[in-house]
Design a protein around this motif. Sequence first.
Motif, PDB file in Angstrom:
ATOM      1  N   LEU A  13      44.581  -3.539  88.794  1.00 35.25           N
ATOM      2  CA  LEU A  13      43.414  -3.451  87.925  1.00 35.25           C
ATOM      3  C   LEU A  13      43.638  -2.479  86.778  1.00 35.25           C
ATOM      4  O   LEU A  13      43.166  -2.711  85.660  1.00 35.25           O
ATOM      5  N   PHE A  18      40.936  -2.997  83.749  1.00 30.86           N
ATOM      6  CA  PHE A  18      39.605  -3.197  84.324  1.00 30.86           C
ATOM      7  C   PHE A  18      38.710  -2.018  83.969  1.00 30.86           C
ATOM      8  O   PHE A  18      39.002  -0.870  84.301  1.00 30.86           O
ATOM      9  N   ARG A  19      37.625  -2.290  83.286  1.00 35.73           N
ATOM     10  CA  ARG A  19      36.785  -1.208  82.736  1.00 35.73           C
ATOM     11  C   ARG A  19      35.996  -0.441  83.797  1.00 35.73           C
ATOM     12  O   ARG A  19      35.570   0.678  83.564  1.00 35.73           O
ATOM     13  N   LEU A  21      37.153   0.517  86.748  1.00 39.09           N
ATOM     14  CA  LEU A  21      38.130   0.968  87.743  1.00 39.09           C
ATOM     15  C   LEU A  21      37.709   2.255  88.445  1.00 39.09           C
ATOM     16  O   LEU A  21      37.868   2.377  89.655  1.00 39.09           O
ATOM     17  N   HIS A  24      35.223   1.510  91.015  1.00 40.43           N
ATOM     18  CA  HIS A  24      35.847   0.724  92.077  1.00 40.43           C
ATOM     19  C   HIS A  24      36.691   1.620  92.991  1.00 40.43           C
ATOM     20  O   HIS A  24      36.680   1.450  94.208  1.00 40.43           O
ATOM     21  N   PHE A  72      36.014  -8.672  89.101  1.00 41.10           N
ATOM     22  CA  PHE A  72      37.256  -8.716  88.320  1.00 41.10           C
ATOM     23  C   PHE A  72      38.023 -10.031  88.489  1.00 41.10           C
ATOM     24  O   PHE A  72      39.111 -10.191  87.939  1.00 41.10           O
ATOM     25  N   LEU A  75      39.033 -11.578  85.225  1.00 39.17           N
ATOM     26  CA  LEU A  75      40.121 -10.836  84.595  1.00 39.17           C
ATOM     27  C   LEU A  75      41.470 -11.295  85.156  1.00 39.17           C
ATOM     28  O   LEU A  75      42.432 -11.478  84.407  1.00 39.17           O
TER      29      LEU A  75
END
Length: 83
Positions: A13, A18-19, A21, A24, A72, A75
Amino acid sequence: RLSDHFTAEESLLERLGFRDLVAHRIAHGRLLQRARELRYALVAGDASLGDIIDYVVRDVVLRHLLSADRRFFSLLASARAAG
């Protein structure tokens, strides 16, 4: 191991940008903390195998994999199409 899965996922990610992250990673940390707590409770006799199964099914699979991780999936699909 769950921690290995989370580490690999976070690495992927990060590479994909991944914005969310950070959030997460925090969710992964909470899941791992709960797994440790359940492990110690099981050893101490304060938890059962059913408690462990419930945690894996409900918290890891249903709440995390099928909800948080879905954020995600697009993505990953975009990266695969570009690759």
